[in-house]
Design a protein around this motif. Structure first.
Motif, PDB file in Angstrom:
ATOM      1  N   MET A   1      65.720  36.865 -10.771  1.00 19.46           N
ATOM      2  CA  MET A   1      67.036  36.481 -10.299  1.00 19.46           C
ATOM      3  C   MET A   1      68.002  36.220 -11.457  1.00 19.46           C
ATOM      4  SD  MET A   1      66.570  36.817  -7.090  1.00 19.46           S
ATOM      5  CE  MET A   1      68.229  36.438  -6.646  1.00 19.46           C
ATOM      6  N   LEU A   2      67.480  36.023 -12.657  1.00 20.76           N
ATOM      7  CA  LEU A   2      68.355  35.724 -13.784  1.00 20.76           C
ATOM      8  C   LEU A   2      69.010  36.972 -14.371  1.00 20.76           C
ATOM      9  CD1 LEU A   2      66.089  33.094 -15.538  1.00 20.76           C
ATOM     10  CD2 LEU A   2      68.186  32.655 -14.264  1.00 20.76           C
ATOM     11  N   LYS A   3      68.368  38.117 -14.232  1.00 21.00           N
ATOM     12  CA  LYS A   3      68.938  39.350 -14.785  1.00 21.00           C
ATOM     13  C   LYS A   3      70.262  39.740 -14.125  1.00 21.00           C
ATOM     14  CE  LYS A   3      64.670  41.312 -16.506  1.00 21.00           C
ATOM     15  NZ  LYS A   3      63.657  42.351 -16.369  1.00 21.00           N
ATOM     16  N   PRO A   4      70.345  39.762 -12.790  1.00 24.61           N
ATOM     17  CA  PRO A   4      71.599  40.187 -12.158  1.00 24.61           C
ATOM     18  C   PRO A   4      72.802  39.308 -12.514  1.00 24.61           C
ATOM     19  CG  PRO A   4      69.830  40.175 -10.545  1.00 24.61           C
ATOM     20  CD  PRO A   4      69.297  39.533 -11.784  1.00 24.61           C
ATOM     21  N   VAL A   5      72.559  38.055 -12.855  1.00 23.00           N
ATOM     22  CA  VAL A   5      73.676  37.161 -13.189  1.00 23.00           C
ATOM     23  C   VAL A   5      73.811  36.961 -14.701  1.00 23.00           C
ATOM     24  CG1 VAL A   5      73.699  35.975 -10.966  1.00 23.00           C
ATOM     25  CG2 VAL A   5      72.233  35.118 -12.800  1.00 23.00           C
ATOM     26  N   CYS A   6      73.113  37.816 -15.467  1.00 21.22           N
ATOM     27  CA  CYS A   6      73.220  37.854 -16.939  1.00 21.22           C
ATOM     28  C   CYS A   6      72.836  36.536 -17.618  1.00 21.22           C
ATOM     29  CB  CYS A   6      74.619  38.288 -17.362  1.00 21.22           C
ATOM     30  SG  CYS A   6      75.090  39.897 -16.712  1.00 21.22           S
ATOM     31  N   GLY A   9      68.838  35.953 -20.961  1.00 21.72           N
ATOM     32  CA  GLY A   9      68.764  35.675 -22.388  1.00 21.72           C
ATOM     33  C   GLY A   9      68.629  34.203 -22.719  1.00 21.72           C
ATOM     34  N   PHE A  10      69.127  33.355 -21.851  1.00 21.22           N
ATOM     35  CA  PHE A  10      69.034  31.918 -22.072  1.00 21.22           C
ATOM     36  C   PHE A  10      67.642  31.370 -21.757  1.00 21.22           C
ATOM     37  CE2 PHE A  10      73.555  32.592 -21.187  1.00 21.22           C
ATOM     38  CZ  PHE A  10      74.114  31.990 -22.307  1.00 21.22           C
ATOM     39  N   PHE A  11      66.855  32.129 -21.012  1.00 20.93           N
ATOM     40  CA  PHE A  11      65.591  31.606 -20.509  1.00 20.93           C
ATOM     41  C   PHE A  11      64.358  32.385 -20.950  1.00 20.93           C
ATOM     42  CE2 PHE A  11      68.890  30.208 -17.615  1.00 20.93           C
ATOM     43  CZ  PHE A  11      68.604  28.863 -17.498  1.00 20.93           C
ATOM     44  N   GLU A  12      64.507  33.488 -21.666  1.00 27.29           N
ATOM     45  CA  GLU A  12      63.350  34.282 -22.067  1.00 27.29           C
ATOM     46  C   GLU A  12      62.355  33.418 -22.837  1.00 27.29           C
ATOM     47  OE1 GLU A  12      63.766  38.785 -22.642  1.00 27.29           O
ATOM     48  OE2 GLU A  12      65.616  37.926 -23.489  1.00 27.29           O
ATOM     49  N   GLY A  13      61.087  33.570 -22.498  1.00 24.81           N
ATOM     50  CA  GLY A  13      60.028  32.792 -23.119  1.00 24.81           C
ATOM     51  C   GLY A  13      59.875  31.404 -22.533  1.00 24.81           C
ATOM     52  N   ARG A  14      60.745  31.077 -21.583  1.00 21.64           N
ATOM     53  CA  ARG A  14      60.704  29.747 -20.965  1.00 21.64           C
ATOM     54  C   ARG A  14      60.795  29.855 -19.441  1.00 21.64           C
ATOM     55  NH1 ARG A  14      64.142  29.316 -25.465  1.00 21.64           N
ATOM     56  NH2 ARG A  14      65.921  29.688 -24.135  1.00 21.64           N
ATOM     57  N   ILE A  15      60.229  30.905 -18.893  1.00 23.40           N
ATOM     58  CA  ILE A  15      60.250  31.116 -17.444  1.00 23.40           C
ATOM     59  C   ILE A  15      58.847  30.855 -16.907  1.00 23.40           C
ATOM     60  CG2 ILE A  15      60.607  32.781 -15.596  1.00 23.40           C
ATOM     61  CD1 ILE A  15      62.665  34.150 -17.436  1.00 23.40           C
ATOM     62  N   PHE A  16      58.765  29.999 -15.913  1.00 18.83           N
ATOM     63  CA  PHE A  16      57.483  29.634 -15.318  1.00 18.83           C
ATOM     64  C   PHE A  16      57.537  29.915 -13.828  1.00 18.83           C
ATOM     65  CE2 PHE A  16      58.007  27.293 -19.141  1.00 18.83           C
ATOM     66  CZ  PHE A  16      56.753  27.294 -19.718  1.00 18.83           C
TER      67      PHE A  16
END
Length: 96
Positions: A1-6, A9-16
């Motif tokens: 869901m984070l990709k469509p709203v751009c 990049g703020f969350f890569e490596g920190r998605i659970f």
């Protein structure tokens, strides 16, 4: 869901995801794992949720939970399960 709203990049490596945990919701493992990964006590975390199940799980992890709900009539059930605050739009998310 984070990709469509751009926002990815703020969350890569920190998605659970609960799908990566031995037990999914309603167990608070995903929130506890995210807090541990960041070396933060879950009780110092703020979670944003929009369902009573999500709020209940966040409260079980000892986090502070704010709920998002558009119609004011939907606020009471979210507060009853432990939301510390209910907001209707992102403009209300000012922390300072």
């Amino acid at each position: 869901m984070l990709k469509p709203v751009c926002l990815i990049g703020f969350f890569e490596g920190r998605i659970f995801s609960g799908h990566e945990m031995p037990r999914n919701k309603p167990h608070p493992g995903v929130y506890l794992a995210a807090a541990a990964h960041s070396s933060i006590d879950a009780a110092r975390c703020l979670l944003i949720q929009d369902t009573t199940v999500g709020i209940t799980v966040g409260v079980a992890a000892w986090a502070t939970v704010w709920a998002c709900a558009a119609p004011p009539a939907a606020h009471a059930p979210l507060l009853q399960v432990g939301a510390a605050r209910v907001f209707t739009g992102t403009e209300e998310l000012r922390l300072g």
